[in-house]
Enzyme design. Structure first.
Site, PDB file in Angstrom:
ATOM      1  N   CYS A  55      -2.854  33.135   9.861  1.00 16.77           N
ATOM      2  CA  CYS A  55      -2.592  33.767  11.154  1.00 16.77           C
ATOM      3  C   CYS A  55      -2.248  32.747  12.217  1.00 16.77           C
ATOM      4  CB  CYS A  55      -3.781  34.628  11.548  1.00 16.77           C
ATOM      5  SG  CYS A  55      -3.960  35.963  10.382  1.00 16.77           S
ATOM      6  N   TYR A  62       0.458  13.820   0.563  1.00 15.39           N
ATOM      7  CA  TYR A  62      -0.047  14.497   1.751  1.00 15.39           C
ATOM      8  C   TYR A  62       0.084  16.023   1.616  1.00 15.39           C
ATOM      9  CZ  TYR A  62       0.550   9.696   3.211  1.00 15.39           C
ATOM     10  OH  TYR A  62       0.495   8.325   3.262  1.00 15.39           O
ATOM     11  N   ARG A  88       2.345  19.948   5.835  1.00 17.06           N
ATOM     12  CA  ARG A  88       3.353  19.023   6.383  1.00 17.06           C
ATOM     13  C   ARG A  88       4.392  19.708   7.273  1.00 17.06           C
ATOM     14  NH1 ARG A  88       6.658  15.883   4.497  1.00 17.06           N
ATOM     15  NH2 ARG A  88       6.161  14.193   5.915  1.00 17.06           N
ATOM     16  N   GLU A  95       0.832  -1.209   0.000  1.00 16.57           N
ATOM     17  CA  GLU A  95       0.000   0.000   0.000  1.00 16.57           C
ATOM     18  C   GLU A  95       0.867   1.260   0.000  1.00 16.57           C
ATOM     19  OE1 GLU A  95      -2.146  -0.342   3.667  1.00 16.57           O
ATOM     20  OE2 GLU A  95      -3.328  -2.062   3.015  1.00 16.57           O
ATOM     21  N   PRO A  96       1.717   1.444  -0.999  1.00 16.14           N
ATOM     22  CA  PRO A  96       2.570   2.642  -0.973  1.00 16.14           C
ATOM     23  C   PRO A  96       1.788   3.896  -1.345  1.00 16.14           C
ATOM     24  CG  PRO A  96       2.888   1.474  -3.031  1.00 16.14           C
ATOM     25  CD  PRO A  96       1.916   0.646  -2.220  1.00 16.14           C
TER      26      PRO A  96
HETATM   27  N1  LLP Z   1      -1.430   1.938   4.537  1.00 15.19           N
HETATM   28  C1  LLP Z   1      -1.944   2.400   5.691  1.00 15.19           C
HETATM   29  C2  LLP Z   1      -2.821   1.523   6.471  1.00 15.19           C
HETATM   30  C3  LLP Z   1      -1.608   3.698   6.132  1.00 15.19           C
HETATM   31  O1  LLP Z   1      -2.103   4.127   7.287  1.00 15.19           O
HETATM   32  C4  LLP Z   1      -0.766   4.508   5.344  1.00 15.19           C
HETATM   33  C5  LLP Z   1      -0.420   5.859   5.781  1.00 15.19           C
HETATM   34  C6  LLP Z   1      -0.276   3.986   4.126  1.00 15.19           C
HETATM   35  C7  LLP Z   1      -0.624   2.693   3.757  1.00 15.19           C
HETATM   36  C8  LLP Z   1       0.610   4.775   3.196  1.00 15.19           C
HETATM   37  O2  LLP Z   1       1.807   5.133   3.777  1.00 15.19           O
HETATM   38  P1  LLP Z   1       3.002   5.764   2.867  1.00 15.19           P
HETATM   39  O3  LLP Z   1       3.434   4.711   1.875  1.00 15.19           O
HETATM   40  O4  LLP Z   1       2.469   6.958   2.175  1.00 15.19           O
HETATM   41  O5  LLP Z   1       4.050   6.101   3.846  1.00 15.19           O
HETATM   42  N2  LLP Z   1       0.358  12.707   6.659  1.00 15.19           N
HETATM   43  C9  LLP Z   1       1.613  12.095   6.993  1.00 15.19           C
HETATM   44  C10 LLP Z   1       1.631  10.629   6.657  1.00 15.19           C
HETATM   45  C11 LLP Z   1       0.518   9.847   7.299  1.00 15.19           C
HETATM   46  C12 LLP Z   1       0.498   8.423   6.853  1.00 15.19           C
HETATM   47  C13 LLP Z   1      -0.726   7.749   7.308  1.00 15.19           C
HETATM   48  N3  LLP Z   1      -0.832   6.402   6.865  1.00 15.19           N
HETATM   49  C14 LLP Z   1       2.738  12.843   6.292  1.00 15.19           C
HETATM   50  O6  LLP Z   1       2.485  13.817   5.599  1.00 15.19           O
HETATM   51  O7  LLP Z   1       3.912  12.501   6.483  1.00 15.19           O
END
Ligand code: LLP
Length: 409
Positions: free
Chosen positions: A341, A370, A310, A271-272
């Site tokens: 603000c 994000y 972020r 799940e990237p």
């Molecule tokens: N699968 C699940 C169950 C997740 O909770 C997430 C991310 C992903 C896959 C994807 O993760 P990635 O491959 O993108 O690292 N808003 C934060 C990141 C929060 C991630 C939440 N879950 C940021 O901007 O760093």
């Protein structure tokens, strides 16, 4: 990110000069590279080629339907965490048999939506959620494929606000609870326990926590003697926001994944999110004002923390690139801030930067993941436009939100 680079001092996305786009689109706006998204997806997919995984793009990273359509075309599935994301994915054309649904707080309505759409897996995060799904499935006279999410209690080195796999985090079931759930799962007559899933955090730059997770999964499979049809290894693969950061080496991990897959005769799911879209976009913004502070100059942009959260939320580092480079130096330190603000509405401070003038244009880097998906209407600011480049062509994939629609709600 070869798709976003300078050509003779001018910032380009693919074959398009950002400066040229400024006459076409008002700043601030998100600007994506379609080739970048495709390249990253293929790179990820090739890395795990031997295991033939189902790649479910994590929609929370970027939920723009046009981007989902690009990913759909090259074979991606989707990982969703809400009914809204599920509806977007279905609208993009991604088939339900490539959709997984995670999240600790799924509502009845969301569960019903997932069941009615026959998605591949609902990844369950608690015993009580499983009971509710079983009940709803019974009423709908269906047998539902679920995955059960493990909390492996692994500390992945990343920002504390984006770690998900430690015992104190709300996600998944502990090893002991998960084992007893598996051993009793036959009682839930309307469910089929097809998968075990895990996701230990985001922006992880070392292979070690992923390797440790595989070990915990091994142990569980051994103890429960369940032959899971799918093992969903989640996302979390980091990208290099800072120059000095080390890139994650997926080769070694992919060999371990393949060994694991063969041994347990299962299908692998990933799940990237960030790894697919993170470095494929910039946020183009104007220097609205320059202001002298007592020991630095503020460059006040027309993009703020509402457009890109972020930095305010995770102290993330995102470089800011001039749209046109020059060889002059700015006097003293320079801090890029936004108009909202809040003191935290600031982006980055440089001790040295090129000479900057009011009304110059700059681009916040690596905002594809994000970025837009985390943006908000704080301070009653409309959501900004999103534009995508494909070679020499640009097209708007989300119009700037109409201020009237915002205030008439
Ligand atoms: N699968 C699940 C169950 C997740 O909770 C997430 C991310 C992903 C896959 C994807 O993760 P990635 O491959 O993108 O690292 N808003 C934060 C990141 C929060 C991630 C939440 N879950 C940021 O901007 O760093």
């Amino acid at each position: 990110m070869s798709f976003i680079r300078y050509k003779k001092n001018n910032l380009f996305v693919e074959n398009v000069s950002v400066k040229r786009l400024l006459s076409k689109f008002n700043t601030p706006f998100y600007l994506y590279s379609e080739s970048g998204i495709i390249k990253n997806y293929n790179l990820f997919s090739n890395n795990f080629k031997k295991s033939k995984p189902l790649i479910c793009f994590s929609v929370k990273a970027n939920s723009n339907i046009q981007i989902l359509k690009v990913l759909k075309k090259i074979g991606s599935g989707a990982d969703v965490v809400s009914g809204g994301e599920l509806l977007r994915v279905i609208k993009s054309g991604i088939k339900p048999n490539k959709i997984v649904f995670s999240g600790v707080g799924k509502t009845e309505e969301e569960i019903r939506l997932a069941i009615k759409n026959n998605i591949l897996l609902i990844n369950v995060e608690s015993e009580n959620e499983a009971l509710l799904i079983n009940k709803i499935a019974g009423k709908l006279k269906k047998k539902i494929a679920i995955g059960i999410r493990l909390n492996p209690d692994i500390n992945a080195p990343t920002h504390k606000k984006i770690s998900t796999g430690k015992a104190e985090d709300k996600f998944g079931l502990s090893k002991t609870n998960l084992i007893s759930f598996c051993l009793n799962s036959k009682k839930l007559k309307n469910l089929r326990l097809n998968a075990i899933s895990v996701h230990i955090g985001s922006q992880i730059l070392s292979e070690n926590p992923f390797k440790k997770t595989l070990k915990v999964l091994e142990e569980i499979i051994k103890k429960t003697k369940i032959n899971f049809k799918f093992v969903d290894l989640g996302g979390g693969f980091g990208i290099t926001y800072k120059k000095k950061e080390r890139k994650i080496n997926l080769k070694n991990y992919s060999n371990l994944v393949e060994k694991f897959r063969k041994k347990h005769n299962c299908n692998i799911i990933f799940e990237p999110g960030r790894a697919i879209v993170g470095d494929t976009a910039i946020l183009v913004s104007k220097v609205q004002y320059l202001k002298k502070g007592s020991n630095k100059t503020f460059a006040i942009l027309n993009a703020g923390m509402n457009d890109f959260m972020r930095v305010a939320l995770y102290d993330a580092v995102h470089n800011i690139m001039p749209v046109v480079k020059n060889s002059k130096k700015n006097k003293g330190p320079l801090e890029f801030v936004g108009p909202i603000c809040e003191t935290t509405c600031k982006f980055i401070k440089y001790n040295k930067y090129q000479k900057l003038n009011q009304s110059d244009y700059v681009a916040i880097s690596d905002v594809g993941a994000y970025g837009a998906s985390l943006s908000s209407n704080y301070n009653t600011k409309p959501l900004i436009a999103e534009v995508i480049i494909n070679k020499s062509k640009s097209r708007v994939i989300r119009k700037k939100q109409d201020i009237k629609s915002l205030i008439n709600q």
